[in-house]
Design a protein around this motif. Sequence first.
Motif, short mmCIF file in Angstrom:
data_model
loop_
_atom_site.label_atom_id
_atom_site.label_comp_id
_atom_site.label_asym_id
_atom_site.label_seq_id
_atom_site.Cartn_x
_atom_site.Cartn_y
_atom_site.Cartn_z
N SER A 95 -74.92 18.69 7.43
CA SER A 95 -73.91 19.06 8.43
C SER A 95 -72.96 20.07 7.82
N ILE A 96 -72.61 21.09 8.58
CA ILE A 96 -71.62 22.04 8.10
C ILE A 96 -70.27 21.35 7.93
N THR A 97 -70.03 20.33 8.76
CA THR A 97 -68.79 19.56 8.64
C THR A 97 -68.73 18.83 7.30
N LEU A 98 -69.88 18.27 6.89
CA LEU A 98 -69.94 17.59 5.59
C LEU A 98 -69.71 18.58 4.47
N ALA A 99 -70.31 19.75 4.57
CA ALA A 99 -70.15 20.76 3.53
C ALA A 99 -68.69 21.20 3.40
N VAL A 100 -68.06 21.47 4.53
CA VAL A 100 -66.65 21.88 4.53
C VAL A 100 -65.77 20.75 3.99
N THR A 101 -66.06 19.55 4.47
CA THR A 101 -65.27 18.39 4.04
C THR A 101 -65.42 18.15 2.54
N PHE A 102 -66.65 18.28 2.05
CA PHE A 102 -66.88 18.08 0.62
C PHE A 102 -66.07 19.07 -0.21
#
Length: 490
Positions: free
Chosen positions: A327-334
């Motif tokens: 998920s791009i959200t996971l990548a950004v969040t990470f």
Amino acid sequence: MTATQTLILIVCYFGVLIVISYFTGKNDSNADFFKASKKSPWFLVAFGMIGTSLSGVTFISVPGWVQGAQFGYMQVVFGYLVGYLIIAYVLMPVYYKHNVTSIYQYLETRFGTVSHKTGAFFFFVSRVLGASFRLFLVAIVLQQFVFSAWHIPFEFTVVISVALIWLYTFRGGIKTIVWTDTLQTLFMLVALGLSIYYINKTLNWSFSEFLISDELKQYSQIVFLDSFLEKNHFIKSFVGGLFIAICMTGLDQDMMQKNLSCKTLKDAQKNMISFSVVIVIVNFIFLLLGALLFIYAQKFNVTIPVIEGKAKTDLLFPHIALNSGLSITLAVTFMLGLIAAAYSSADSALTSLTTSFCVDFLAIKKHGKTKQKTIRKQVHMMMSLLLVVVVIIFKHVLDRNVIDGLLTVATYTYGPLLGLFAFGIFTKKSINDRLVWLVTLAAVILIFSIANIPSAYLGGYKVGYELLPINGCITFLGLLLISRKEVNTA
């Protein structure tokens, strides 16, 4: 997530921190830089300390440690909890009673100038190495997943990382950090929660299904009692954790500087107690994340990243978060969580090193106010350059899991501090101050020798973090040998 997207995210993130530093650093005074004029709300300090204590090391290295150690790290964390209680009710009253700016000023009051300088020296070494460990970890992640795409050398990545910290701390110091650490802790905890959510979703699990899964049971052993000879035995880990907490938090200017910025002792104690409970819970959740990462890697045949021919479990989390396409959200969040975790520790380390060097070594208060500010800014820049050099050196010499390396270093450098403060608080004896440095040096050499005795010579016994209290005891006994008649405790 592309390297360009990551870089834009980093720039925006630091833009927010710089805005915060603009408002908190308007006064640009040494009183604000060193102690936030003793006006920090205790609940902000407590929340921000979570991020500082965990740092990028916990964010990446603790999950990566699960493969080899399962949940055994919790044995150390349980020791932390008891150590934090001792800090709150034994050490903090001493610091507030003496109204210190640097906690090592207590050693001068109690024993003399040499003790003061010796204590400050061991903190200086400890914090430079500790901060460099943390910065090294975030630098290799940024290098691996961002800057290598543009063939930018690792050394430049390190310089940029430290320069960004300097940029938002050079005016406001601890006053700025109390606020920026609050924001960074929030980012880190959100990243932790969302990471667990998205990976569970990919595995078609709810969180409760993950907790009762057979896969988790392969990684989730907490207590190890099989053999006292092993490094991970519960008693050794618990005792080591207790003293690591006392030393790396209670005897560390970095962590205590935030507490000393609270209005009263009572507020500082409330901060420490609330922080200690939350830190246990958060560490456990990080271990759950670690198990989840290895379960995911095994199911989807994700290989552990390799650097210079060596598998680096520390990089599994960023590898999955950024390269798996979850998920791009996971990548950004990470990335937000990683940056927040790493810099919430490094920024306070830089500030505390500046504070200690100015107060403990340069006696900054002896100068006029204008000169004091100039000295502080020059030292702040010097400490930044020092961190850059040490982090670059680590790239060529570090060959172990980062958190294990960090805790191992602590057994050498914090032991003398433990012995000095324990002798000062629990005895009424004075000492021959001129010989203190010899006692502490001898203790470190002796501990290093013990740590390197082959386990075969000790009947199979593997030395662990219990070296820290042993180091403290050796220092204590050495001080007893150079002690004089009893005096009134300072």
